[in-house]
Write a protein that holds these residues in place. Sequence first.
Motif, PDB file in Angstrom:
ATOM      1  N   GLU A   3     -11.334  -4.825   4.113  1.00  8.90           N
ATOM      2  CA  GLU A   3     -10.072  -4.097   3.902  1.00  8.90           C
ATOM      3  C   GLU A   3      -9.075  -4.960   3.136  1.00  8.90           C
ATOM      4  O   GLU A   3      -8.257  -4.456   2.382  1.00  8.90           O
ATOM      5  N   TYR A   7      -6.945  -4.159  -0.254  1.00 10.90           N
ATOM      6  CA  TYR A   7      -5.495  -4.371  -0.373  1.00 10.90           C
ATOM      7  C   TYR A   7      -5.174  -5.207  -1.617  1.00 10.90           C
ATOM      8  O   TYR A   7      -4.273  -4.860  -2.390  1.00 10.90           O
ATOM      9  N   GLU A  72     -12.723   4.568   1.842  1.00 13.49           N
ATOM     10  CA  GLU A  72     -11.402   4.086   2.267  1.00 13.49           C
ATOM     11  C   GLU A  72     -10.531   3.912   1.039  1.00 13.49           C
ATOM     12  O   GLU A  72     -11.026   3.671  -0.056  1.00 13.49           O
ATOM     13  N   ALA A  74      -6.591   2.226  -0.142  1.00 13.56           N
ATOM     14  CA  ALA A  74      -5.370   1.478   0.171  1.00 13.56           C
ATOM     15  C   ALA A  74      -4.299   1.863  -0.843  1.00 13.56           C
ATOM     16  O   ALA A  74      -4.583   1.984  -2.041  1.00 13.56           O
ATOM     17  N   ARG A 102     -10.836   6.579   5.574  1.00 13.83           N
ATOM     18  CA  ARG A 102      -9.612   5.947   6.083  1.00 13.83           C
ATOM     19  C   ARG A 102      -8.611   5.744   4.956  1.00 13.83           C
ATOM     20  O   ARG A 102      -8.991   5.388   3.838  1.00 13.83           O
ATOM     21  N   TYR A 104      -5.256   3.559   4.107  1.00 14.18           N
ATOM     22  CA  TYR A 104      -4.461   2.417   4.552  1.00 14.18           C
ATOM     23  C   TYR A 104      -3.122   2.412   3.825  1.00 14.18           C
ATOM     24  O   TYR A 104      -3.079   2.377   2.594  1.00 14.18           O
ATOM     25  N   CYS A 106       0.100   0.260   3.010  1.00 16.59           N
ATOM     26  CA  CYS A 106       0.299  -1.198   2.943  1.00 16.59           C
ATOM     27  C   CYS A 106       1.727  -1.545   2.549  1.00 16.59           C
ATOM     28  O   CYS A 106       2.411  -0.769   1.884  1.00 16.59           O
ATOM     29  N   ILE A 111      -2.173  -4.484   5.037  1.00 16.85           N
ATOM     30  CA  ILE A 111      -2.349  -3.142   5.590  1.00 16.85           C
ATOM     31  C   ILE A 111      -1.528  -3.008   6.873  1.00 16.85           C
ATOM     32  O   ILE A 111      -1.648  -3.828   7.783  1.00 16.85           O
ATOM     33  N   LYS A 112      -0.703  -1.957   6.916  1.00 11.70           N
ATOM     34  CA  LYS A 112       0.176  -1.770   8.073  1.00 11.70           C
ATOM     35  C   LYS A 112      -0.246  -0.581   8.931  1.00 11.70           C
ATOM     36  O   LYS A 112       0.042  -0.536  10.120  1.00 11.70           O
ATOM     37  N   LYS A 113      -0.907   0.404   8.299  1.00  4.68           N
ATOM     38  CA  LYS A 113      -1.269   1.603   9.036  1.00  4.68           C
ATOM     39  C   LYS A 113      -2.605   2.132   8.511  1.00  4.68           C
ATOM     40  O   LYS A 113      -2.815   2.135   7.292  1.00  4.68           O
ATOM     41  N   SER A 114      -3.474   2.562   9.413  1.00  7.59           N
ATOM     42  CA  SER A 114      -4.749   3.167   9.029  1.00  7.59           C
ATOM     43  C   SER A 114      -4.775   4.597   9.541  1.00  7.59           C
ATOM     44  O   SER A 114      -4.607   4.839  10.739  1.00  7.59           O
TER      45      SER A 114
END
Length: 131
Positions: A3, A7, A72, A74, A102, A104, A106, A111-114
């Motif tokens: 991840e 990012y 995923e 970001a 997912r 993400y 950021c 990454i702050k939230k998924s």
Amino acid sequence: MPEKELYVAAREAMSKAHAPYSKFPVGAAIRAEDGKIYTGANIENLSFPEGWCAETTAISHMVMAGQRKIMEVAVVAEKLALCPPCGGCRQRLAEFSGASTRIYLCDETGIKKSLALSDLLPHSFETEVLG
Ligand SMILES: O=c1ccn([C@H]2C[C@H](O)[C@@H](CO)O2)c(=O)[nH]1
Ligand SMILES: [Zn+2]
């Protein structure tokens, strides 16, 4: 951590944004089913409605590489704590996402939230409606 790589790719993409009007650079990085990363930045235009989002650029790159599934993604913006995808991008992401995709959100540190796409776009328009 994979991840983290996503990012870093989103941050790098953000540096390519063409956002002279909003001055709001955004970067997005998608990991597709092939395990590769496809990136994008927002690209604005003097005719304001003709610009588009970072997520849309990244989706275009993924699709043109022959990939159709987002594992995923970001998203990062230079000037905002977190940058949730706009409504149009949520629908575009939905086209190539599944239950396990997912998203993400950021900030400048990582990454702050998924989230799942269903968190961002509940009760979405389903393709089986079209038969
Ligand atoms: O999730 C988002 C939200 C906004 N933008 C872009 C569109 C426009 O160029 C600028 C300001 O809205 O940010 C994105 O790229 N992704
Ligand atoms: Zn958007």
